[in-house]
Design an enzyme around this catalytic site. Structure first.
Site, PDB file in Angstrom:
ATOM      1  N   HIS A  61      -3.462   4.598  17.033  1.00 36.99           N
ATOM      2  CA  HIS A  61      -4.874   4.220  17.115  1.00 36.99           C
ATOM      3  C   HIS A  61      -5.011   3.020  18.046  1.00 36.99           C
ATOM      4  O   HIS A  61      -4.029   2.320  18.326  1.00 36.99           O
ATOM      5  CB  HIS A  61      -5.404   3.856  15.725  1.00 36.99           C
ATOM      6  N   GLU A  63      -6.226   0.073  17.620  1.00 40.58           N
ATOM      7  CA  GLU A  63      -5.831  -1.195  17.004  1.00 40.58           C
ATOM      8  C   GLU A  63      -4.309  -1.305  16.863  1.00 40.58           C
ATOM      9  O   GLU A  63      -3.733  -2.348  17.171  1.00 40.58           O
ATOM     10  CB  GLU A  63      -6.493  -1.341  15.623  1.00 40.58           C
ATOM     11  N   CYS A  91     -10.042   1.937  10.697  1.00 38.39           N
ATOM     12  CA  CYS A  91      -9.756   2.715   9.494  1.00 38.39           C
ATOM     13  C   CYS A  91      -8.775   1.927   8.618  1.00 38.39           C
ATOM     14  O   CYS A  91      -8.265   0.875   9.018  1.00 38.39           O
ATOM     15  CB  CYS A  91      -9.163   4.072   9.876  1.00 38.39           C
ATOM     16  N   CYS A  94      -5.359   1.017  10.187  1.00 37.94           N
ATOM     17  CA  CYS A  94      -5.405  -0.097  11.136  1.00 37.94           C
ATOM     18  C   CYS A  94      -5.626  -1.427  10.430  1.00 37.94           C
ATOM     19  O   CYS A  94      -5.047  -2.445  10.813  1.00 37.94           O
ATOM     20  CB  CYS A  94      -6.477   0.159  12.188  1.00 37.94           C
TER      21      CYS A  94
END
Length: 187
Positions: A61, A63, A91, A94
């Site tokens: 992701h 992040e 999310c 993360c």
């Protein structure tokens, strides 16, 4: 009016960089429009955007990629005092990575609700969808309450390895502490 205990240090140029990283997904196959930057001491030390499909990595992701980049650049796993700017509310995966790394503050653009609305109607074949509500629930649930089945095996062997590793670090830490102590001072 009261002053917040920790006043915001938000800087728009960092959010604009996170958004620019997010926009790279418009033209880059195997990516999704989630970008992030890690900022420490007023400068960007890590950047990332979602490459989950391109890298065959469901944890890739924006992040987590920015955190990985910052840790490699700074040669540390401790990002205490750093801030993370994200194109979207992170999310649970993360958020967990941010806590583990020591990120102290988050700034985000789109909320999870806004991203969900934007993605409405996009078929699962066109992206790697995540049910953020289930992820949040599962991440915080006790092991016995999770939807994913789990069984414990070989705990004795695993605990022995953990104890041996910890014992080596304890004795090494004590040796380093003694070596660093000024001459003539008792520990």
């Amino acid at each position: 009016m009261t002053t917040p205990a920790h006043p915001s240090t938000y800087r728009d140029e960092f959010m604009q960089r996170a958004l620019a990283l997010s926009a790279q997904a418009l033209d880059t196959p195997g990516t999704e429009p989630f970008g992030a930057v890690v900022v420490k001491d007023g400068r960007i030390v890590g950047e990332g955007f979602n490459h989950s499909v391109a890298h065959w990595d469901p944890t890739s992701h924006g992040e987590t990629e920015a955190i990985r980049d910052a840790c490699r650049r700074l040669q540390t796993v401790d990002l205490s005092g750093a801030e993370l700017y994200s194109s979207c509310e992170p999310c649970a995966l993360c958020v967990a990575a941010m806590h583990i790394a020591g990120i102290g503050r988050l700034y985000y653009a789109a909320s999870l609700a806004q991203s969900g609305e934007a993605f409405e109607g996009v078929p699962a074949s066109a992206r790697h969808p995540i049910d953020v509500d289930v992820l949040r629930s599962e991440a915080g649930a006790p092991l016995q309450s999770r939807l994913m089945r789990a069984e414990q095996h070989a705990d004795t062997a695993a605990v022995e390895i953990l104890r041996r590793w910890a014992a080596a670090r304890r004795s090494r830490g004590l040796e380093e502490k003694v070596a660093a102590a000024p001459v003539g001072r008792a520990q």
